[in-house]
Design a protein around this motif. Structure first.
Motif, PDB file in Angstrom:
ATOM      1  N   UNK A  17      26.915  74.749 -58.920  1.00 57.10           N
ATOM      2  CA  UNK A  17      25.553  75.163 -59.259  1.00 57.10           C
ATOM      3  C   UNK A  17      24.506  74.349 -58.509  1.00 57.10           C
ATOM      4  N   UNK A  18      23.329  74.936 -58.391  1.00 58.27           N
ATOM      5  CA  UNK A  18      22.184  74.303 -57.725  1.00 58.27           C
ATOM      6  C   UNK A  18      21.025  74.176 -58.711  1.00 58.27           C
ATOM      7  N   UNK A  19      20.200  73.158 -58.489  1.00 58.78           N
ATOM      8  CA  UNK A  19      19.050  72.905 -59.356  1.00 58.78           C
ATOM      9  C   UNK A  19      17.779  72.883 -58.519  1.00 58.78           C
ATOM     10  N   UNK A  20      16.749  73.601 -58.966  1.00 55.86           N
ATOM     11  CA  UNK A  20      15.457  73.633 -58.282  1.00 55.86           C
ATOM     12  C   UNK A  20      14.379  73.227 -59.269  1.00 55.86           C
ATOM     13  N   UNK A  21      13.475  72.338 -58.853  1.00 56.02           N
ATOM     14  CA  UNK A  21      12.390  71.894 -59.730  1.00 56.02           C
ATOM     15  C   UNK A  21      11.062  71.929 -58.994  1.00 56.02           C
ATOM     16  N   UNK A  22      10.154  72.803 -59.447  1.00 58.83           N
ATOM     17  CA  UNK A  22       8.785  72.834 -58.926  1.00 58.83           C
ATOM     18  C   UNK A  22       7.790  72.600 -60.057  1.00 58.83           C
ATOM     19  N   UNK A  23       8.256  72.037 -61.159  1.00 58.01           N
ATOM     20  CA  UNK A  23       7.416  71.822 -62.334  1.00 58.01           C
ATOM     21  C   UNK A  23       6.846  70.405 -62.334  1.00 58.01           C
ATOM     22  N   UNK A  24       7.508  69.494 -62.996  1.00 63.68           N
ATOM     23  CA  UNK A  24       7.145  68.082 -63.023  1.00 63.68           C
ATOM     24  C   UNK A  24       8.425  67.270 -62.929  1.00 63.68           C
ATOM     25  N   UNK A  25       8.366  66.181 -62.187  1.00 61.46           N
ATOM     26  CA  UNK A  25       9.557  65.366 -61.986  1.00 61.46           C
ATOM     27  C   UNK A  25      10.123  64.790 -63.259  1.00 61.46           C
ATOM     28  N   UNK A  26       9.249  64.484 -64.234  1.00 60.06           N
ATOM     29  CA  UNK A  26       9.696  63.832 -65.459  1.00 60.06           C
ATOM     30  C   UNK A  26      10.533  64.733 -66.353  1.00 60.06           C
ATOM     31  N   UNK A  27      10.551  66.024 -66.083  1.00 63.34           N
ATOM     32  CA  UNK A  27      11.359  66.931 -66.901  1.00 63.34           C
ATOM     33  C   UNK A  27      12.849  66.664 -66.697  1.00 63.34           C
ATOM     34  N   UNK A  28      13.211  66.102 -65.545  1.00 64.27           N
ATOM     35  CA  UNK A  28      14.610  65.828 -65.209  1.00 64.27           C
ATOM     36  C   UNK A  28      14.840  64.319 -65.179  1.00 64.27           C
ATOM     37  N   UNK A  29      15.961  63.880 -65.701  1.00 59.67           N
ATOM     38  CA  UNK A  29      16.390  62.489 -65.541  1.00 59.67           C
ATOM     39  C   UNK A  29      16.838  62.335 -64.086  1.00 59.67           C
ATOM     40  N   UNK A  30      15.919  61.872 -63.257  1.00 67.29           N
ATOM     41  CA  UNK A  30      16.162  61.868 -61.811  1.00 67.29           C
ATOM     42  C   UNK A  30      17.308  60.942 -61.419  1.00 67.29           C
ATOM     43  N   UNK A  31      17.430  59.801 -62.086  1.00 67.44           N
ATOM     44  CA  UNK A  31      18.521  58.882 -61.764  1.00 67.44           C
ATOM     45  C   UNK A  31      19.869  59.523 -62.062  1.00 67.44           C
ATOM     46  N   UNK A  32      19.951  60.225 -63.185  1.00 69.73           N
ATOM     47  CA  UNK A  32      21.201  60.910 -63.528  1.00 69.73           C
ATOM     48  C   UNK A  32      21.501  62.025 -62.540  1.00 69.73           C
ATOM     49  N   UNK A  33      20.468  62.787 -62.170  1.00 68.59           N
ATOM     50  CA  UNK A  33      20.659  63.854 -61.190  1.00 68.59           C
ATOM     51  C   UNK A  33      21.186  63.293 -59.875  1.00 68.59           C
ATOM     52  N   UNK A  34      20.620  62.174 -59.453  1.00 68.71           N
ATOM     53  CA  UNK A  34      21.056  61.554 -58.195  1.00 68.71           C
ATOM     54  C   UNK A  34      22.527  61.165 -58.260  1.00 68.71           C
ATOM     55  N   UNK A  35      22.932  60.572 -59.375  1.00 66.35           N
ATOM     56  CA  UNK A  35      24.337  60.171 -59.518  1.00 66.35           C
ATOM     57  C   UNK A  35      25.260  61.383 -59.463  1.00 66.35           C
ATOM     58  N   UNK A  36      24.884  62.465 -60.096  1.00 67.96           N
ATOM     59  CA  UNK A  36      25.730  63.661 -60.105  1.00 67.96           C
ATOM     60  C   UNK A  36      25.802  64.309 -58.729  1.00 67.96           C
ATOM     61  N   UNK A  37      24.705  64.283 -57.991  1.00 74.06           N
ATOM     62  CA  UNK A  37      24.722  64.805 -56.625  1.00 74.06           C
ATOM     63  C   UNK A  37      25.616  63.952 -55.730  1.00 74.06           C
ATOM     64  N   UNK A  38      25.499  62.639 -55.886  1.00 71.24           N
ATOM     65  CA  UNK A  38      26.345  61.731 -55.084  1.00 71.24           C
ATOM     66  C   UNK A  38      27.828  61.955 -55.378  1.00 71.24           C
TER      67      UNK A  38
END
Length: 331
Positions: A236-257
């Motif tokens: 799956x792919x994730x797209x965000x054009x809303x606000x960065x704070x809606x996503x736990x960015x650190x967690x997203x980065x770890x999952x992408x890595x």
């Protein structure tokens, strides 16, 4: 002659908007377009009748309590208002307005661009033709992406922008699914052939692409937490054009890595304007497409935003209720 309200604008706006502001009000512009410091913002709220901030200005409770009695209106040049402590402003008798509606189509266009760009590896392909690279030519198995037609798109937040994204995505052959606080009208669901999920968790686990289009509120902070992000399928792919704070960015980065999520397209970041070095490295590897918060950046949109600011200020000082007031029920 009636005294013009003193208006302080925190950033450069389109020339046509600034010119009209100078004509109508006693306006102080930010000619250098340099973000105002905290001390400058304090001075502004102490002297202005109207403050015109943008999403990059933090108009928090501490700043608002510094305001002089003359500050009566915060007319934000923005669709969102999460950068303003609206409750404190209203408690002080300060009206808050925003500029809703005018950015819907522009943001939906950019969302659709990212929905296309990430699975089809458009940015990676463009980089191949950089001047310092050699392209060996077409081959059958090189730069393969994913087809989007026939895939399931899960929209988080089916407001104006979410619906506009859904209309575009349906035209590209995507199956529309959505999670929202309230179900949309039956005729909207029917037109979009949209499937409603009252459980965000269940929707996340079944989609091919997730598009985040909900506003930033206290209730949506890290709405896509690490637990929820882990529900997404590895393809799956994730797209965000809303606000960065809606996503736990650190967690997203770890999952992408870890290749636990196939890729992401981000126009917003949790700690803007700072962008995580890890995300930048992932972008260099083609795992994510990163844009500098340009989803609403069209000339037409910015001018329409400015016109809404002008109307809100004029209505207020003419003794009318501004059309775009931020009300307690919206928080």
């Amino acid at each position: 002659m009636k005294k013009k309200p003193h208006v302080i604008v925190t950033r450069r706006l389109p020339d046509a908007v600034e010119t009209r502001m100078r004509e109508l009000f006693d306006t102080r512009l930010n000619i250098d377009d340099r973000p105002m410091s905290r001390a400058e913002l304090v001075e502004a709220v102490k002297t202005a009748d109207v403050l015109v901030p943008t999403v990059t200005d933090r108009i928090d409770a501490t700043l608002i309590t510094e305001a002089g009695p003359q500050l009566r209106l915060i007319a934000s040049f923005s669709n969102g208002f999460d950068h303003i402590d609206v409750e404190t402003a209203l408690a002080r008798g300060i009206v808050v307005t925003n500029t809703p509606g005018v950015l819907t189509q522009d943001t939906a266009d950019m969302t659709m661009a990212l929905i296309l760009a990430v699975p089809r590896r458009l940015v990676e392909g463009a980089h191949v033709l950089d001047v310092d690279r050699d392209w060996a030519g077409w081959t059958p198995t090189w730069m393969l992406g994913r087809r989007i037609s026939g895939k399931r798109l899960g929209i988080v937040g089916m407001g104006r922008i979410g619906e506009a994204v859904a209309r575009r995505a349906k035209a590209f052959g995507l199956s529309i699914h959505y999670h929202n606080r309230h179900r949309v009208a039956p005729e909207v669901e029917e037109a979009l052939e949209a499937t409603y999920w009252d459980s965000l968790d269940q929707m996340l686990a079944r989609m091919d692409i997730i598009s985040v289009n909900c506003p930033r509120t206290p209730g949506t902070y890290h709405l896509l937490s690490e637990r929820r992000l882990k529900l997404m399928r590895p393809e799956a792919y994730l797209v965000n054009t809303s606000r960065g704070e809606v996503i736990d960015e650190a967690a997203l980065t770890r999952l992408l890595e870890a290749d636990a999520i196939a890729g992401a397209g981000l126009d917003v970041f949790e700690h803007e304007p700072s962008v995580s070095p890890k995300l930048l490295r992932l972008a260099a590897k083609g795992k994510v497409v990163l844009l500098p918060h340009m989803g609403s950046a069209t000339i037409e949109g910015r001018i329409e935003m400015g016109e809404k600011v002008l109307i809100n200020i004029r209505a207020f000082f003419d003794g009318h209720k501004p059309p775009d007031r931020v009300l307690p029920s919206m928080l």
